[in-house]
Design an enzyme around this catalytic site. Structure first.
Site, short mmCIF file in Angstrom:
data_model
loop_
_atom_site.label_atom_id
_atom_site.label_comp_id
_atom_site.label_asym_id
_atom_site.label_seq_id
_atom_site.Cartn_x
_atom_site.Cartn_y
_atom_site.Cartn_z
N CYS A 13 0.84 -1.19 0.00
CA CYS A 13 0.00 0.00 0.00
C CYS A 13 0.88 1.24 0.00
CB CYS A 13 -0.93 0.02 1.21
SG CYS A 13 -0.04 0.15 2.77
N CYS A 16 3.27 1.88 2.87
CA CYS A 16 4.52 1.11 2.82
C CYS A 16 5.65 1.99 2.28
CB CYS A 16 4.37 -0.12 1.93
SG CYS A 16 3.25 -1.38 2.54
N ASP A 448 11.85 27.35 -32.35
CA ASP A 448 12.99 27.72 -33.17
C ASP A 448 12.55 27.59 -34.63
OD1 ASP A 448 15.76 28.07 -34.03
OD2 ASP A 448 15.68 25.92 -34.49
N ASP A 640 15.93 22.23 -31.91
CA ASP A 640 16.69 21.04 -32.30
C ASP A 640 18.19 21.25 -32.40
OD1 ASP A 640 16.73 22.66 -34.56
OD2 ASP A 640 16.74 20.95 -35.93
N ASP A 644 20.05 25.95 -29.33
CA ASP A 644 18.75 25.95 -28.66
C ASP A 644 18.83 25.42 -27.23
OD1 ASP A 644 17.42 26.87 -30.96
OD2 ASP A 644 17.21 24.84 -31.73
#
Length: 753
Positions: A13, A16, A448, A640, A644
């Site tokens: 549970c 725990c 970008d 990418d 960036d």
């Protein structure tokens, strides 16, 4: 210090997870421990010399928990084997639980039906069951003993650990409640003289024991079965890997296991088979199905020099590929690692649930004890000791049973596990739950330009011709001359001619004028391609093209201007559709670029983007994102390139195109495996839906406890005569966890297309 993720055994549970975390973080050498109940993992930041694994296990093993030694690498074969072992163990546990449920749950249903019949019979003066109370009590004693000490063994053990080590979890609560009810009932049946001596009521509570354990076990079984389904995404990813590879060694084709393949091996991939590892095509052409990596169903054409990814499927011709990455370095291994780490991470929204779970069990024990005492004192004063004692015992058991923190502990992680897995299936890799939550809150998406919004390479967009020559002839002459030039624009002109299937001619007397243009003889005509002068622009009316930010090249034949070509970076497929979809959900779009303002505005207008930030130096992109954040905007940055990376880190959430650089991907919180801007929309949709499910889960988890605990304690009894029987409490508790997991699993059916 080392941050390591372990599998945890013995968790039943949410409390725990709190117990394990508190125990581990007390040890010297352990800095932090994040325990995830849903994924049954522990992410621990510790010093292995000060706190070795065995020492950590010594601390928690006595409480019924244990950390498994993790595999240090990410070899796909080993990961596959480990996953199979874990699933095999889970299936064994599930089978044992099912055997217990097959006995305990039908008995609970029968007893529950008998109880309902008894209530109805008294209300409508129907005949009671033809069983004497004494015989019924003996039968119930036998069945409840079997169910409590066999099917309910974990609850009895939880009761023992509570008294021995002073730690309580959900098993302890149910154990205390059911053992109390069982012991009291057994004493009354086996020692009737004690009942007479203390004037206890004749009613016993074996039915409560059987119904509570039966329904709780049934709920735990459904929960465990559902939790197995939440990890299906990882299982699917692991199953994608090929088992063997056909390698060419010493001129012979040899089939070997994947573990024996080394970098620079040449593998042969036949049509219809999986590409075994990451590599580069050195011979052959084909169409490759990359849907299991990118989520895109259309096969991708591949030629010599193109990269291929392990686990994708070669659909057509035979390929020879040189191996570039193996084992943990392959893309599939990295994807599995990223998805696994993300599923084990915690979203900020879970902090509230963790805080409540940490104090929940002690508070519940306090409420149960207080309700018991109040019934025996205030209740006895009003109702008499005999009646009050029955209610006191029922309230004690009811509060302990209904107050299950499992639903609270499962609310966030189950949704995260399913959501992250769903994203991975669609080529959307989420590094952590925090990124998913941040993405759901964004107000602005910054793109970008080059390589993200646009293709990243120039293409011929316009052809201006005089009356003497056609478009095909202009392209033919220009491309025939430019085929010997190294300029990027020359490559674009030649590529356009090939796309139109125009046959090129070998030029004579080729001359390149650096920074100006090229010249040569084609079919006896002197052809020159160059930058336009002011006069050339006026003569061919090229001003409009220049205002759109396009680059132009004029063509002369025998010293007479005959036409011009306009070149520009072009929008990627689906960009306009993606921007429109983002606007539809109320997001603002911004494009950031180092290009001149006119070219940027033209691209932005084509795409439908709201705002342009142009002529920005690479090191200024992060500052531009920060400026937007200072305006109170929540920003997602999509990029990418290397330049960036700072902006991706600065943004509230960074989204990297996997077609870009490794640095950008490392800096981002979310990676799109295919350079398709439409994936940004899908990622945002997934984030919003996942957070919606989490909020729903948390509401219902709180609702069950806020409403159920006072009812079970008897808070409404003095006013309305309403009292929640522990049997109904058991049903409600079981239903809470099952409903939370079931709600999370709805994300698997989410359509992101």
């Amino acid at each position: 210090m080392a941050l390591t993720t372990f599998k945890v055994k013995g968790m039943h549970c949410a409390s725990c997870a709190v117990i394990i975390s508190k125990r581990i973080t007390k040890l010297p050498g352990v800095k932090k421990a994040d325990i995830n109940y849903a994924s049954e993992t522990a992410k621990i930041d510790f010093n292995p010399k000060e706190a070795p694994l065995e020492k950590i296990n010594e601390e928690i093993r006595m409480l019924g928990y244990e950390l498994e030694d993790p595999h240090t690498g990410h070899d796909m074969g080993a990961m596959n084997m480990m996953d199979s072992q874990n699933k095999s163990e889970k299936l064994k546990e599930l089978a044992l639980m099912k055997r217990k449920v097959n006995i305990a749950f039908p008995v609970a249903l029968v007893v529950f039906a008998l109880m309902i019949w008894d209530i109805i019979a008294k209300m409508f003066l129907l005949p009671a069951l033809p069983l004497s109370m004494q015989l019924q009590n003996v039968i119930f004693l036998v069945f409840s003993t079997i169910i409590l000490f066999w099917a309910g063994k974990p609850f009895v053990q939880g009761f023992g650990r509570f008294f021995r080590y002073r730690v309580a979890n959900m098993d302890s609560l149910i154990g205390i409640g059911t053992l109390t009810a069982y012991t009291y009932s057994a004493v009354l049946v086996l020692m009737p003289q004690a009942r007479d001596y203390f004037s206890f009521p004749e009613y016993v509570y074996f039915d409560v024991v059987m119904v509570v354990i039966g329904f709780v076990l049934f709920g735990k079984y459904l929960e465990a079965r559902s939790k197995l389904r939440t990890g299906e995404a990882i299982e699917k990813l692991l199953s994608l890997q090929a088992k063997t590879a056909l390698v060419i060694r010493e001129g012979h084709e040899v089939e070997i296991s994947l573990a024996e393949v080394v970098v620079d091996d040449v593998v042969l991939v036949r049509p219809g088979t999986k590409i075994p590892v990451d590599g580069v095509i050195i011979e052959g052409n084909s169409a490759v199905d990359e849907s299991m990596i990118t989520g895109e169903s259309i096969p991708v054409d591949k030629h010599p020099g193109d990269a291929v990814v392990g686990a994708t499927i070669n659909k057509q011709g035979s390929l020879k590929c040189r191996v570039t990455r193996i084992g943990s370095a392959t893309m599939l291994s990295q994807i599995v690692k990223m998805v696994t780490d993300a599923q084990a991470s915690k979203a900020p929204i879970q902090a509230l649930a963790d805080k409540i779970s940490g104090t929940f069990v002690p508070v519940v024990l306090g409420i149960a004890s207080l309700s018991f005492v109040l019934w025996l004192t205030v209740g006895a004063w009003q109702l008499g000791f005999t009646v009050a004692f029955s209610y006191a015992l029922l309230s004690l058991v009811g509060v302990l049973v209904i107050a299950c923190p499992c639903a609270l502990g499962l609310a966030t992680p189950t949704a995260i596990i399913v959501g992250v897995g769903k994203g991975a299936e669609q080529g959307i890799l989420i590094k952590g739950a925090e990124s998913l939550e941040e993405l759901s809150h964004i107000t602005t998406v910054v793109f970008d330009k080059t390589g993200t919004i646009t293709e990243g390479s120039p293409k011929v967009t316009d052809i201006v011709v005089s009356s003497e020559y056609s478009e095909s002839e202009i392209i033919k002459y220009a491309a025939s001359i430019e085929r010997h030039s190294e300029h990027p624009l020359a490559h674009a002109i030649v590529a356009d001619a090939k796309k139109r299937n125009i046959s090129l001619v070998e030029p004579l007397d080729f001359i390149a004028y650096e920074g100006v243009g090229v010249e040569g003889t084609i079919e006896g005509k002197r052809v020159r391609v160059q930058k336009p002068t002011i006069e050339d622009i006026a003569q061919l009316s090229l001003n409009r093209l220049h205002e759109e930010g396009k680059t132009t090249a004029v063509i002369f034949i025998n010293q007479k201007i005959v036409g011009a070509l306009a070149l520009s970076d072009t929008l990627k497929e689906g960009v306009h559709e993606a921007i429109a979809a983002l606007h539809q959900v109320g997001l603002t779009t911004v494009m950031i670029t180092g290009d001149n303002k006119k070219a940027a505005e033209y691209i932005a207008t084509q795409a439908g983007i709201d705002k342009v930030i142009a002529e920005v130096m690479p090191n200024e992109k992060a500052a531009a994102v920060k400026e937007l954040q200072l305006q109170g905007l929540k920003v997602a940055m999509v990029g990418d390139g290397v330049n960036d990376a700072p902006a991706l880190i600065q943004a509230n959430v960074g989204i990297a195109m996997a077609t870009g650089t490794d640095i950008a991907i490392e800096a981002a919180g979310i990676t799109l495996l295919k350079g398709d801007v439409r994936k940004v929309v899908q990622a945002h949709t997934l984030a919003r839906r996942t957070m919606r499910v989490i909020r729903q889960n948390l509401f219902w988890a709180f609702f069950y406890n806020v409403i159920g605990i006072p009812l079970a304690a008897g808070a409404l009894f003095p006013f309305f005569g309403i009292f929640l029987n522990p049997m109904f409490a058991g049903i409600a508790m079981a239903g809470s966890s099952v409903s939370v997991v079931g709600n999370s699993l709805r994300l698997k059916t989410l359509n992101l297309k």
